[in-house]
Each structure stands twice: as C-alpha cells, then as structure tokens.
Design an enzyme around this catalytic site. Structure first.
Site: not given
Length: 163
Positions: A67, A94, A97
């Site tokens: 953001e 992991d 992302h």
C-alpha cells in the site's frame, strides 16, 4: 560479503544540503512495525537534524508495503511536498509472495514519482529474514530510513536546482 560488518549508512562521501526549504512526506507500512518504526525514526530524525521543520514533515501510515504506492499517490495528489519517502519491510517466506510484493512496490514507487515529477524514495527493506531487517533498521548495517531521508533531501535539492 563486503558489507557483512559495515554500516551502510555512511554519508561521509557526500554533502547533504539543508532540508529547511523543503516539505517532506513519510509513508510508513505498519506491517513489521518494529522494523518500520525504526526506519521511520531514522528518517524523521535525519530530516530534522538536517534542518527540516517538524511542521514540514507529513507522516502517514498504510497497512503494508504493497500500500505504500497508494499512500504516496494520495499524498502527492493532495499535498504540496518536495519528496515522499516510502518505508516498509518485506521478509522472504516460503512462497513467491515476496517476489510479487517487492516487484510491485518497486515499480509502483517509481511510477508514482514519475507521475507527479516529485521524488518518491524507495526505503523498503527486502530481506531474507528478520535478523537482516533488524541489522538495516538501526543495527550493524545502519538505518535505511536515514539513507532514504538523505536521498529525499538530495533529490529535492536537485529538483529545485533544475527549476
């Protein structure tokens, strides 16, 4: 690794001009708050040390690093500032992302600065683990918040010199 034992927040090779003529915004992610809070403190304190008036520093928080781009865009759309400093911390996990967030934030901050022709400073830690983040948020590798603030002052000064 050459930086393993070295503070990277060394400004002895450059002169940082006075921040007194400029207005700044600091947008800080709340995620990893212990780290981003230290980055914020480093940035804020360096701006004031370099002569910025506290009244000329706008501080806002956003939920996470993703953001930061929206927060910077909102500030630049609504306030007159000479630079916006974006502070966050993304720690690798992991899943992929990490790569998606880091890439989106880097591109987003670059694009918002170009959109408004105002320096938008990337002060986001992208580390493999919490220890690396702490080392860069006031630990043995200095404080990347200070570095982001120094960059903001230098870029605001460059912008003014070109006008």
């Amino acid at each position: 690794m050459a930086t393993q034992l070295k503070s990277l927040s060394d400004f002895s090779h450059t002169t940082i001009p006075s921040a007194s003529p400029y207005r700044f915004a600091i947008v800080t992610a709340q995620w990893n708050a212990d780290i981003t809070g230290a980055l914020y403190q480093g940035a804020y304190e360096l701006l004031v040390k370099q002569g910025a008036s506290p009244e000329n520093i706008i501080s806002v928080t956003v939920p996470g690093s993703f953001e930061l781009t929206s927060g910077a865009d909102m500030i630049l759309n609504n306030k007159k500032v000479d630079a916006v400093i974006c502070l966050g911390c993304v720690i690798k996990g992991d899943t992929p992302h990490f790569e998606y967030i880091c890439s989106a934030v880097a591109h987003g901050i670059t694009n918002v600065g170009l959109k408004y022709n105002i320096p938008a400073i990337f002060g986001v830690l992208t580390t493999n683990n919490q220890e690396q983040a702490l080392e860069r948020a006031g630990g043995k590798h200095g404080n990347k918040g200070e570095e982001a603030a120094a960059t903001a002052i230098l870029m605001a000064d460059l912008q003014r010199s070109l006008c």
